[in-house]
Write a protein that holds these residues in place. Structure first.
Motif, mmCIF file in Angstrom:
data_model
loop_
_atom_site.group_PDB
_atom_site.id
_atom_site.type_symbol
_atom_site.label_atom_id
_atom_site.label_comp_id
_atom_site.label_asym_id
_atom_site.label_seq_id
_atom_site.Cartn_x
_atom_site.Cartn_y
_atom_site.Cartn_z
ATOM 1 N N SER A 127 0.809 -1.216 0.000
ATOM 2 C CA SER A 127 0.000 0.000 0.000
ATOM 3 C C SER A 127 0.846 1.270 0.000
ATOM 4 C CB SER A 127 -0.927 0.016 1.224
ATOM 5 O OG SER A 127 -0.204 0.256 2.428
ATOM 6 N N ARG A 128 2.127 1.138 0.352
ATOM 7 C CA ARG A 128 3.002 2.316 0.432
ATOM 8 C C ARG A 128 4.026 2.383 -0.698
ATOM 9 N NH1 ARG A 128 -0.033 2.288 4.513
ATOM 10 N NH2 ARG A 128 0.449 3.537 6.375
ATOM 11 N N LEU A 129 4.150 1.338 -1.484
ATOM 12 C CA LEU A 129 5.216 1.276 -2.482
ATOM 13 C C LEU A 129 4.803 1.916 -3.794
ATOM 14 C CD1 LEU A 129 6.460 -2.402 -1.970
ATOM 15 C CD2 LEU A 129 7.498 -0.307 -1.060
ATOM 16 N N ALA A 130 5.762 2.531 -4.454
ATOM 17 C CA ALA A 130 5.509 3.110 -5.772
ATOM 18 C C ALA A 130 5.591 2.064 -6.869
ATOM 19 C CB ALA A 130 6.521 4.227 -6.044
ATOM 20 N N THR A 131 6.227 0.937 -6.582
ATOM 21 C CA THR A 131 6.347 -0.163 -7.542
ATOM 22 C C THR A 131 5.793 -1.426 -6.904
ATOM 23 O OG1 THR A 131 8.598 -0.653 -6.763
ATOM 24 C CG2 THR A 131 8.381 0.838 -8.667
ATOM 25 N N PRO A 132 5.347 -2.405 -7.695
ATOM 26 C CA PRO A 132 4.688 -3.576 -7.111
ATOM 27 C C PRO A 132 5.650 -4.504 -6.365
ATOM 28 C CG PRO A 132 4.900 -3.819 -9.491
ATOM 29 C CD PRO A 132 5.315 -2.423 -9.174
ATOM 30 N N VAL A 133 5.134 -5.150 -5.327
ATOM 31 C CA VAL A 133 5.826 -6.291 -4.736
ATOM 32 C C VAL A 133 5.823 -7.396 -5.789
ATOM 33 C CG1 VAL A 133 5.742 -8.046 -2.930
ATOM 34 C CG2 VAL A 133 5.121 -5.678 -2.388
ATOM 35 N N VAL A 134 7.005 -7.940 -6.120
ATOM 36 C CA VAL A 134 7.064 -8.843 -7.271
ATOM 37 C C VAL A 134 7.038 -10.317 -6.904
ATOM 38 C CG1 VAL A 134 8.227 -7.145 -8.726
ATOM 39 C CG2 VAL A 134 9.600 -8.778 -7.399
ATOM 40 N N THR A 135 7.273 -10.665 -5.628
ATOM 41 C CA THR A 135 7.195 -12.074 -5.237
ATOM 42 C C THR A 135 7.057 -12.171 -3.727
ATOM 43 O OG1 THR A 135 8.200 -14.281 -5.554
ATOM 44 C CG2 THR A 135 9.687 -12.490 -4.907
ATOM 45 N N ASN A 136 6.596 -13.326 -3.283
ATOM 46 C CA ASN A 136 6.606 -13.699 -1.870
ATOM 47 C C ASN A 136 7.238 -15.083 -1.815
ATOM 48 O OD1 ASN A 136 6.199 -13.925 0.883
ATOM 49 N ND2 ASN A 136 3.961 -13.982 0.782
ATOM 50 N N GLN A 137 8.416 -15.167 -1.214
ATOM 51 C CA GLN A 137 9.094 -16.466 -1.118
ATOM 52 C C GLN A 137 8.696 -17.132 0.195
ATOM 53 O OE1 GLN A 137 13.602 -18.131 -0.660
ATOM 54 N NE2 GLN A 137 13.286 -16.678 -2.336
ATOM 55 N N VAL A 138 8.059 -18.289 0.080
ATOM 56 C CA VAL A 138 7.529 -18.980 1.254
ATOM 57 C C VAL A 138 7.899 -20.456 1.197
ATOM 58 C CG1 VAL A 138 5.607 -17.372 1.569
ATOM 59 C CG2 VAL A 138 5.303 -19.368 0.094
ATOM 60 N N GLU A 139 7.790 -21.111 2.344
ATOM 61 C CA GLU A 139 8.058 -22.548 2.386
ATOM 62 C C GLU A 139 6.895 -23.281 1.722
ATOM 63 O OE1 GLU A 139 9.268 -26.156 5.467
ATOM 64 O OE2 GLU A 139 8.594 -24.228 6.275
ATOM 65 N N LEU A 140 7.220 -24.057 0.708
ATOM 66 C CA LEU A 140 6.204 -24.757 -0.079
ATOM 67 C C LEU A 140 6.739 -26.109 -0.516
ATOM 68 C CD1 LEU A 140 4.686 -22.202 -2.662
ATOM 69 C CD2 LEU A 140 3.416 -23.546 -0.997
ATOM 70 N N HIS A 141 6.043 -27.147 -0.135
ATOM 71 C CA HIS A 141 6.366 -28.508 -0.571
ATOM 72 C C HIS A 141 5.208 -29.410 -0.138
ATOM 73 C CE1 HIS A 141 7.503 -29.153 3.638
ATOM 74 N NE2 HIS A 141 8.328 -28.120 3.538
ATOM 75 N N PRO A 142 5.191 -30.659 -0.556
ATOM 76 C CA PRO A 142 4.037 -31.502 -0.225
ATOM 77 C C PRO A 142 3.837 -31.764 1.265
ATOM 78 C CG PRO A 142 5.165 -32.381 -2.141
ATOM 79 C CD PRO A 142 6.039 -31.295 -1.586
ATOM 80 N N LEU A 143 4.837 -31.471 2.093
ATOM 81 C CA LEU A 143 4.671 -31.636 3.531
ATOM 82 C C LEU A 143 4.347 -30.321 4.235
ATOM 83 C CD1 LEU A 143 7.608 -34.118 4.291
ATOM 84 C CD2 LEU A 143 5.202 -34.637 3.786
ATOM 85 N N ARG A 144 4.254 -29.249 3.464
ATOM 86 C CA ARG A 144 3.909 -27.935 4.033
ATOM 87 C C ARG A 144 2.887 -27.287 3.120
ATOM 88 N NH1 ARG A 144 6.438 -24.393 7.732
ATOM 89 N NH2 ARG A 144 4.929 -22.760 8.196
ATOM 90 N N LEU A 145 1.609 -27.460 3.448
ATOM 91 C CA LEU A 145 0.510 -27.028 2.585
ATOM 92 C C LEU A 145 -0.093 -25.696 3.008
ATOM 93 C CD1 LEU A 145 -1.339 -30.474 2.220
ATOM 94 C CD2 LEU A 145 0.518 -29.536 0.805
ATOM 95 N N ASP A 146 0.452 -25.061 4.039
ATOM 96 C CA ASP A 146 -0.165 -23.864 4.610
ATOM 97 C C ASP A 146 -0.481 -22.810 3.558
ATOM 98 O OD1 ASP A 146 1.526 -25.334 6.460
ATOM 99 O OD2 ASP A 146 1.060 -23.810 7.948
ATOM 100 N N ALA A 147 0.489 -22.515 2.689
ATOM 101 C CA ALA A 147 0.309 -21.420 1.721
ATOM 102 C C ALA A 147 -0.806 -21.710 0.726
ATOM 103 C CB ALA A 147 1.611 -21.144 0.983
ATOM 104 N N PHE A 148 -1.126 -22.982 0.517
ATOM 105 C CA PHE A 148 -2.241 -23.333 -0.358
ATOM 106 C C PHE A 148 -3.585 -23.010 0.298
ATOM 107 C CE2 PHE A 148 1.149 -26.240 -1.663
ATOM 108 C CZ PHE A 148 1.125 -26.129 -3.040
#
Length: 308
Positions: free
Chosen positions: A179-200
Motif C-alpha cells: 500500500s506504500r510502495l511506488a512499484t509492485p511487490v514482485v514475489t513472496n518467497q515462502v516454504e512450499l512442498h508436499p509436507l507444508r501445505l499452509d500457503a495453499f
C-alpha cells in the motif's frame, strides 16, 4: 503447451522481472563437500545456465554472512556472466554472529538505514552494481511500510535495485507493505512442498494469483525430508511420488518440483542441491506434465485423507 507443462521463464509480476522457472538457492554453497572456492561455485553457475536456470537466490545471512561473497568471487572470475543471470537476495534478519558483533540478540531490522546498508554490502559481496530483486526476509512487528518504501525509492533511483519482494509474509503483511510502495511487490518467497501445505490454504497463493505475483518456494524438498523422513506423511508422499515416477519416467525430486510447477500461481521452486548432476536433472521437471489426478494423489498422500 498444455496446462500441466511449464515454460522455461516467467514474468514475476506486472512490471516485474523475467526469471527462470527454476531458481538456484545459494544458502548451502559453503557446505559443498567438493569445496566452495571460486572455481567450484563457477562450475555450478555454469551448470545452472546450461540447464536454463538463470535466477540465483541469496540472503545476506546465508553461510554466516559469507555465501554472497563466495558467489561474488566466482563472478569476478567470469565478469560477463552477470549479464546472463538474475540475482535475488534478502535482508532483514539479524543474526548473532562474529561477522555482526553489534547484534546482541537475533532480531529483525527492516529500517530504511539497514535496508540501504545491506544492499550496499550485498553489491560489494556479489561483485555487481545492481540487485535484480531484494526480498525482506521476514516480516517484523516493527516494520514501517513508509520507511521501506523510502529505502526502495532511493535504491531504485540510484540504479542499485530493480525490484522489491518479500519472504515469509502473510497476505495481510504483504498488502500493508504494498500500500506504500511506488512499484509492485514482485514475489513472496515462502516454504512450499508436499509436507507444508499452509500457503495453499491460508490465502498466500490466492493473493499471488490475484496480484499476478509468481511466488518462490523455498525448501521444495522439505529440507530433504521428502527423501529420508520416516514419518507417516513423508512415507505416504514418497510412495505417491514413486508411483508417479513409474508413470512419468521421472525421479522423486523432479516430481516434487513438477508438483509445485503445476499450480496456477506460477511457483518458482528454489533448488538447494550442491550436486551438479541434480541441478541438471531438475530441469526435467519442466517437461513433466502432471494431470489433476496426479497432483491430488500427492495432496491426498500428504493430508492422509481424500479431499472433501
Amino acid at each position: 503447451m498444455t496446462a500441466s507443462t511449464s515454460p522455461r521463464r516467467v514474468i514475476m509480476a506486472p512490471g516485474g522481472p523475467e526469471v527462470s522457472r527454476l531458481a538456484y538457492g545459494c544458502w548451502r554453497i559453503l557446505d559443498d563437500p567438493e569445496g566452495a572456492g571460486a572455481s567450484r561455485v563457477l562450475d555450478k553457475i555454469l551448470a545452472c545456465l546450461d540447464s536454463g536456470i538463470t535466477t540465483f537466490d541469496h540472503a545476506d545471512i546465508y553461510g554466516g554472512y559469507r555465501c554472497e561473497e563466495a558467489f561474488g568471487a566466482a563472478l569476478r572470475e567470469r565478469p560477463g556472466l552477470r549479464q546472463r543471470i538474475e540475482i535475488v537476495t534478502k535482508c532483514g534478519i539479524m543474526l548473532v554472529n562474529p561477522a555482526r558483533p553489534e547484534n546482541r540478540i537475533k532480531h529483525y531490522d527492516c529500517s530504511r538505514r539497514h535496508i540501504v546498508a545491506s544492499v550496499e554490502r550485498s553489491l560489494r559481496n556479489l561483485a555487481t552494481d545492481h540487485i535484480d530483486v531484494l526480498l525482506l526476509h521476514r516480516p517484523s512487528p516493527l516494520l514501517d511500510p513508509d520507511e521501506v518504501a523510502e529505502a526502495a525509492r532511493l535504491l531504485q533511483e540510484q540504479g542499485k535495485l530493480r525490484h522489491l519482494g518479500v519472504s515469509n509474509f502473510s497476505p495481510a503483511q504483504l498488502d500493508a507493505l504494498a500500500s506504500r510502495l511506488a512499484t509492485p511487490v514482485v514475489t513472496n518467497q515462502v516454504e512450499l512442498h508436499p509436507l507444508r501445505l499452509d500457503a495453499f490454504l491460508d490465502g498466500t497463493l490466492d493473493q499471488c494469483v490475484t496480484r499476478r505475483i509468481a511466488p518462490m518456494a523455498w525448501s521444495p524438498m522439505a529440507g530433504g525430508r521428502l527423501l529420508h523422513d520416516q514419518g507417516p506423511a513423508a512415507t505416504r508422499v514418497r510412495a505417491a511420488l514413486a508411483e508417479l515416477g513409474r508413470k512419468h519416467g521421472a525421479e522423486l525430486d523432479q516430481l516434487a518440483y513438477a508438483w509445485l510447477l503445476r499450480h496456477p500461481a506460477r511457483i518458482v521452486p528454489v533448488l538447494g542441491t550442491n550436486r551438479i548432476d541434480r541441478i541438471q536433472a531438475a530441469a526435467k521437471a519442466l517437461d513433466t506434465a502432471l494431470d489433476p489426478q496426479d497432483w491430488f494423489a500427492v495432496w491426498t498422500a500428504s493430508t492422509g485423507a481424500e479431499v472433501p
